[in-house]
Design a protein around this motif. Structure first.
Motif, mmCIF file in Angstrom:
data_model
loop_
_atom_site.group_PDB
_atom_site.id
_atom_site.type_symbol
_atom_site.label_atom_id
_atom_site.label_comp_id
_atom_site.label_asym_id
_atom_site.label_seq_id
_atom_site.Cartn_x
_atom_site.Cartn_y
_atom_site.Cartn_z
ATOM 1 N N ALA A 50 0.271 7.487 -0.644
ATOM 2 C CA ALA A 50 0.952 6.669 -1.428
ATOM 3 C C ALA A 50 0.204 5.911 -2.626
ATOM 4 O O ALA A 50 -1.348 5.486 -2.006
ATOM 5 N N THR A 51 0.422 5.943 -3.852
ATOM 6 C CA THR A 51 -0.423 5.165 -4.670
ATOM 7 C C THR A 51 0.004 3.923 -5.503
ATOM 8 O O THR A 51 1.435 3.905 -5.608
ATOM 9 N N ALA A 52 -0.622 2.970 -5.772
ATOM 10 C CA ALA A 52 -0.153 1.580 -6.562
ATOM 11 C C ALA A 52 -0.878 1.692 -7.702
ATOM 12 O O ALA A 52 -2.260 1.917 -7.689
ATOM 13 N N GLY A 54 -1.470 0.503 -11.952
ATOM 14 C CA GLY A 54 -1.333 -0.802 -13.193
ATOM 15 C C GLY A 54 0.097 -0.121 -14.174
ATOM 16 O O GLY A 54 0.207 -1.021 -14.734
ATOM 17 N N ASP A 55 0.410 0.868 -14.008
ATOM 18 C CA ASP A 55 1.589 1.314 -14.847
ATOM 19 C C ASP A 55 3.063 0.721 -14.441
ATOM 20 O O ASP A 55 3.948 1.179 -14.716
ATOM 21 N N ARG A 56 2.768 -0.090 -13.143
ATOM 22 C CA ARG A 56 3.931 -0.777 -12.792
ATOM 23 C C ARG A 56 4.780 0.211 -11.745
ATOM 24 O O ARG A 56 6.030 0.047 -11.339
ATOM 25 N N THR A 57 4.315 1.346 -11.222
ATOM 26 C CA THR A 57 4.954 2.268 -10.431
ATOM 27 C C THR A 57 4.075 2.717 -9.014
ATOM 28 O O THR A 57 2.702 2.401 -8.906
ATOM 29 N N LEU A 58 4.738 2.872 -8.010
ATOM 30 C CA LEU A 58 4.199 3.545 -6.805
ATOM 31 C C LEU A 58 4.624 4.877 -6.830
ATOM 32 O O LEU A 58 5.663 5.485 -7.522
ATOM 33 N N LYS A 59 3.665 6.031 -6.363
ATOM 34 C CA LYS A 59 3.948 7.218 -6.138
ATOM 35 C C LYS A 59 3.398 7.702 -4.736
ATOM 36 O O LYS A 59 2.591 7.238 -4.313
ATOM 37 N N LEU A 60 4.115 8.867 -4.400
ATOM 38 C CA LEU A 60 4.050 9.302 -3.119
ATOM 39 C C LEU A 60 3.753 11.021 -3.457
ATOM 40 O O LEU A 60 4.639 11.517 -4.254
ATOM 41 N N TRP A 61 2.528 11.270 -2.741
ATOM 42 C CA TRP A 61 2.150 12.447 -3.323
ATOM 43 C C TRP A 61 1.954 13.422 -2.068
ATOM 44 O O TRP A 61 1.464 12.914 -0.968
ATOM 45 N N VAL A 79 1.287 -2.641 -10.108
ATOM 46 C CA VAL A 79 1.042 -2.690 -8.752
ATOM 47 C C VAL A 79 0.002 -2.782 -8.193
ATOM 48 O O VAL A 79 -1.060 -1.860 -8.468
ATOM 49 N N LEU A 80 -0.485 -3.595 -7.225
ATOM 50 C CA LEU A 80 -1.968 -3.898 -6.937
ATOM 51 C C LEU A 80 -2.303 -3.065 -5.473
ATOM 52 O O LEU A 80 -3.276 -2.837 -5.091
ATOM 53 N N ARG A 81 -1.298 -3.336 -4.555
ATOM 54 C CA ARG A 81 -1.520 -2.786 -3.388
ATOM 55 C C ARG A 81 -0.213 -1.950 -2.594
ATOM 56 O O ARG A 81 0.860 -2.348 -3.143
ATOM 57 N N VAL A 82 -0.434 -1.331 -1.733
ATOM 58 C CA VAL A 82 0.709 -0.432 -1.107
ATOM 59 C C VAL A 82 0.348 -0.077 0.485
ATOM 60 O O VAL A 82 -0.623 0.192 0.567
ATOM 61 N N ARG A 83 1.362 -0.156 1.278
ATOM 62 C CA ARG A 83 1.065 -0.026 2.655
ATOM 63 C C ARG A 83 2.393 0.812 2.987
ATOM 64 O O ARG A 83 3.389 0.476 2.967
ATOM 65 N N LEU A 85 4.900 1.328 6.320
ATOM 66 C CA LEU A 85 5.212 0.507 7.520
ATOM 67 C C LEU A 85 4.992 1.569 8.753
ATOM 68 O O LEU A 85 4.589 2.500 8.494
ATOM 69 N N VAL A 86 4.611 0.941 9.839
ATOM 70 C CA VAL A 86 4.277 1.783 11.146
ATOM 71 C C VAL A 86 4.978 3.116 11.223
ATOM 72 O O VAL A 86 4.562 4.134 11.819
ATOM 73 N N THR A 87 6.306 3.141 11.153
ATOM 74 C CA THR A 87 7.053 4.340 11.105
ATOM 75 C C THR A 87 6.698 5.337 10.273
ATOM 76 O O THR A 87 7.174 6.407 10.299
ATOM 77 N N GLY A 88 6.293 4.943 8.995
ATOM 78 C CA GLY A 88 6.134 5.914 7.738
ATOM 79 C C GLY A 88 7.136 6.128 6.947
ATOM 80 O O GLY A 88 7.001 7.002 5.994
ATOM 81 N N LEU A 89 8.305 5.601 7.210
ATOM 82 C CA LEU A 89 9.737 5.758 6.643
ATOM 83 C C LEU A 89 9.872 4.636 5.583
ATOM 84 O O LEU A 89 10.692 5.053 4.713
ATOM 85 N N GLN A 90 9.090 3.845 5.553
ATOM 86 C CA GLN A 90 9.088 2.694 4.289
ATOM 87 C C GLN A 90 7.775 2.366 3.809
ATOM 88 O O GLN A 90 6.663 2.558 4.535
ATOM 89 N N LEU A 91 7.773 1.885 2.522
ATOM 90 C CA LEU A 91 6.180 1.385 2.022
ATOM 91 C C LEU A 91 6.738 -0.265 1.637
ATOM 92 O O LEU A 91 7.739 -0.745 1.476
ATOM 93 N N VAL A 92 5.684 -0.805 1.597
ATOM 94 C CA VAL A 92 5.721 -2.358 1.249
ATOM 95 C C VAL A 92 4.624 -2.464 0.091
ATOM 96 O O VAL A 92 3.582 -1.702 0.260
ATOM 97 N N SER A 93 5.073 -3.188 -1.143
ATOM 98 C CA SER A 93 3.920 -2.815 -2.354
ATOM 99 C C SER A 93 4.040 -4.475 -2.751
ATOM 100 O O SER A 93 4.856 -5.482 -2.590
ATOM 101 N N SER A 94 2.791 -4.847 -3.390
ATOM 102 C CA SER A 94 2.718 -6.147 -3.959
ATOM 103 C C SER A 94 1.887 -5.793 -5.599
ATOM 104 O O SER A 94 1.430 -4.960 -5.743
ATOM 105 N N GLY A 95 2.376 -6.901 -6.342
ATOM 106 C CA GLY A 95 2.131 -6.718 -7.741
ATOM 107 C C GLY A 95 1.599 -8.008 -8.512
ATOM 108 O O GLY A 95 1.634 -8.975 -7.968
ATOM 109 N N SER A 96 1.226 -7.512 -9.807
ATOM 110 C CA SER A 96 0.767 -8.761 -10.669
ATOM 111 C C SER A 96 1.925 -9.589 -11.081
ATOM 112 O O SER A 96 1.665 -10.640 -11.499
#
Length: 140
Positions: A50-52, A54-61, A79-83, A85-96
């Motif tokens: 997963a990537t976060a 400055g273009d306001r998106t997250l991408k999964l590769w 978008v500044l951070r991405v993690r 979740l433990v199961t790998g089925l969800q992402l959490v992100s934070s931004g500017s």
């Protein structure tokens, strides 16, 4: 990567490079963001990254062929951070935009938004068991 075979580096040149951990040779380059990369994280289970940006998106590769398999849109600023979740089925992100968002990968949907900061959310992480979320922002 979860099996310690790859290292990822994100750059302000809008790309992420994947490096082989054994010899630091280039495995591949992920291209598709329109602004610089602020964060990246390997899935704990699947062969995706997963990537976060400055273009306001997250991408999964896909790690296998370096292709973009999903794009998540909903932040109103970079978008500044991405993690994962433990199961790998969800992402959490934070931004500017001061927001923290929870995403379900399968549906590409934002399930929840936390508006608890008044400025950029620079730091974001989960407890090892995944039951707590920690964030740090530029607000006081």
């Amino acid at each position: 990567a979860p099996n310690d075979s790859l290292i990822a580096s994100g750059s302000q040149d809008k790309t992420v490079k994947l490096w082989r951990a054994t010899d630091l040779g280039l495995h591949g380059t992920l291209k598709g963001h329109k602004r610089g990369i602020w964060d990246c994280q390997f899935s704990p289970h699947d062969r995706v990254l997963a990537t976060a940006s400055g273009d306001r998106t997250l991408k999964l590769w896909s790690i296998a062929d370096c292709s973009c398999v999903r794009t998540f849109q909903g932040h109103m600023a970079g978008v500044l951070r991405v993690r994962f979740l433990v199961t790998g089925l969800q992402l959490v992100s934070s931004g500017s935009d001061g927001l923290i968002k929870l995403w379900t990968i399968r549906t590409n949907e934002c399930e929840s938004t936390i508006d608890a900061h008044n400025d950029k959310v620079w730091a974001l992480d989960l407890s090892p068991c995944g039951t707590a979320l920690f964030s740090g922002g530029a607000d006081s």
